[in-house]
Design a protein around this motif. Sequence first.
Motif, PDB file in Angstrom:
ATOM      1  N   ILE A 161       0.860  -1.188   0.000  1.00 17.77           N
ATOM      2  CA  ILE A 161       0.000   0.000   0.000  1.00 17.77           C
ATOM      3  C   ILE A 161       0.894   1.235   0.000  1.00 17.77           C
ATOM      4  O   ILE A 161       1.898   1.285   0.715  1.00 17.77           O
ATOM      5  N   SER A 162       0.517   2.224  -0.807  1.00 15.38           N
ATOM      6  CA  SER A 162       1.312   3.448  -0.838  1.00 15.38           C
ATOM      7  C   SER A 162       0.430   4.688  -0.795  1.00 15.38           C
ATOM      8  O   SER A 162      -0.673   4.697  -1.341  1.00 15.38           O
ATOM      9  N   ASP A 163       0.961   5.723  -0.158  1.00 18.46           N
ATOM     10  CA  ASP A 163       0.301   7.032  -0.153  1.00 18.46           C
ATOM     11  C   ASP A 163       0.668   7.804  -1.423  1.00 18.46           C
ATOM     12  O   ASP A 163       0.138   8.876  -1.664  1.00 18.46           O
ATOM     13  N   ASN A 164       1.608   7.251  -2.208  1.00 20.17           N
ATOM     14  CA  ASN A 164       2.112   7.931  -3.395  1.00 20.17           C
ATOM     15  C   ASN A 164       1.835   7.066  -4.624  1.00 20.17           C
ATOM     16  O   ASN A 164       2.397   5.986  -4.764  1.00 20.17           O
ATOM     17  N   LYS A 165       0.951   7.562  -5.483  1.00 18.60           N
ATOM     18  CA  LYS A 165       0.548   6.706  -6.619  1.00 18.60           C
ATOM     19  C   LYS A 165       1.708   6.422  -7.568  1.00 18.60           C
ATOM     20  O   LYS A 165       1.683   5.441  -8.312  1.00 18.60           O
ATOM     21  N   ASP A 166       2.720   7.274  -7.548  1.00 17.94           N
ATOM     22  CA  ASP A 166       3.863   7.085  -8.444  1.00 17.94           C
ATOM     23  C   ASP A 166       5.029   6.340  -7.802  1.00 17.94           C
ATOM     24  O   ASP A 166       6.129   6.294  -8.365  1.00 17.94           O
ATOM     25  N   ALA A 167       4.810   5.809  -6.631  1.00 20.09           N
ATOM     26  CA  ALA A 167       5.921   5.133  -5.932  1.00 20.09           C
ATOM     27  C   ALA A 167       6.460   3.972  -6.779  1.00 20.09           C
ATOM     28  O   ALA A 167       5.692   3.146  -7.279  1.00 20.09           O
ATOM     29  N   ARG A 168       7.760   3.947  -6.916  1.00 21.60           N
ATOM     30  CA  ARG A 168       8.416   2.864  -7.661  1.00 21.60           C
ATOM     31  C   ARG A 168       8.094   1.511  -7.019  1.00 21.60           C
ATOM     32  O   ARG A 168       7.894   0.514  -7.709  1.00 21.60           O
ATOM     33  N   GLY A 169       8.022   1.493  -5.723  1.00 25.86           N
ATOM     34  CA  GLY A 169       7.729   0.260  -4.990  1.00 25.86           C
ATOM     35  C   GLY A 169       6.373  -0.329  -5.357  1.00 25.86           C
ATOM     36  O   GLY A 169       6.198  -1.550  -5.409  1.00 25.86           O
ATOM     37  N   LEU A 170       5.409   0.551  -5.614  1.00 28.95           N
ATOM     38  CA  LEU A 170       4.067   0.115  -5.983  1.00 28.95           C
ATOM     39  C   LEU A 170       4.102  -0.557  -7.356  1.00 28.95           C
ATOM     40  O   LEU A 170       3.506  -1.612  -7.574  1.00 28.95           O
TER      41      LEU A 170
END
Length: 204
Positions: free
Chosen positions: A38-47
Motif C-alpha cells: 500500500i502506498s500514499d504515493n501513486k507514483d511510488a516505484r515500490g508500488l
Amino acid sequence: MKKKGRVAVLLSGRGSNFEAIYQNSLKPDANYEVIVVISDNKDARGLERAREFGLKAFHVSPKKLKPKKVYEGKILEILKAHDVDLICLAGYMRIVGETLLSAYAGRLINIHPALLPSFPGLHGQKQALDYGVKVSGCTVHFVDNGVDTGPIILQKSVDVKEDDSEETLSQRILKQEHQLYSQAVTLFFENRLQIQGRRVIILS
Ligand code: GRF
C-alpha cells in the motif's frame, strides 16, 4: 504445514526494502508471505514493482481522504480484507496515526537508517555524517506514536569511512537494512519477539 505469516508493506518511494522482504519470502523455508503493498504515493516505484511481481498493490490518497482517520480507515479496510498479521513500514513517509496504531499494536514495525535513538527523523545518514560519528547503521523497531521512538528489535552497525559521502554511506547502510528487515520479520513470525517495556527480548 504451519500457516505463513501475512505481511503488508506500506511505502512511499523506491521500495528496495520491500523488494528485499519480498525476495526473502520466496525462499522455500520462509515463514511469511507479502500479501499486499500500500502506498500514499501513486507514483511510488515500490508500488510499480509490486504490480510487476503480481502482488496486490493499492494507492490510498491522503489528499482525497481527510482527516487522517479516514485515510487510515481505508488502509485498515484493505488490511482486514487481506487478513494481514504484520505491517512493515518501508520508506513510508508519514507518521502513523491512532487508527492504525491501535488496530495493529505490537504488529507494526519500521526500519530506520541510523542507530536509534541517534538521528531519528529524515536523512538519518546525513545527520550521522554531519555529526561526525565513526559508526552508524540501521534499526528495526516497533512503531509507537513518536518519530522512530518505539522499542528496538534489531540493529546493525556500519563503519563510517573517512571519505564517505551521504550517498556512499547510505548505500552501505541500505545493504544491511535489506538483511536486517527480513530477519526481524522472520523472528516476529517465529513468535520470538517479546516486548518488555522499552526492551524487546529475543527468545531463543
Ligand atoms: C530506507 O533507508 C529506510 O531505512 C528509510 O527509508 C529508506 C527507504 O528506502 N525508512 P526504500 O524505499 O526501501 O528503498
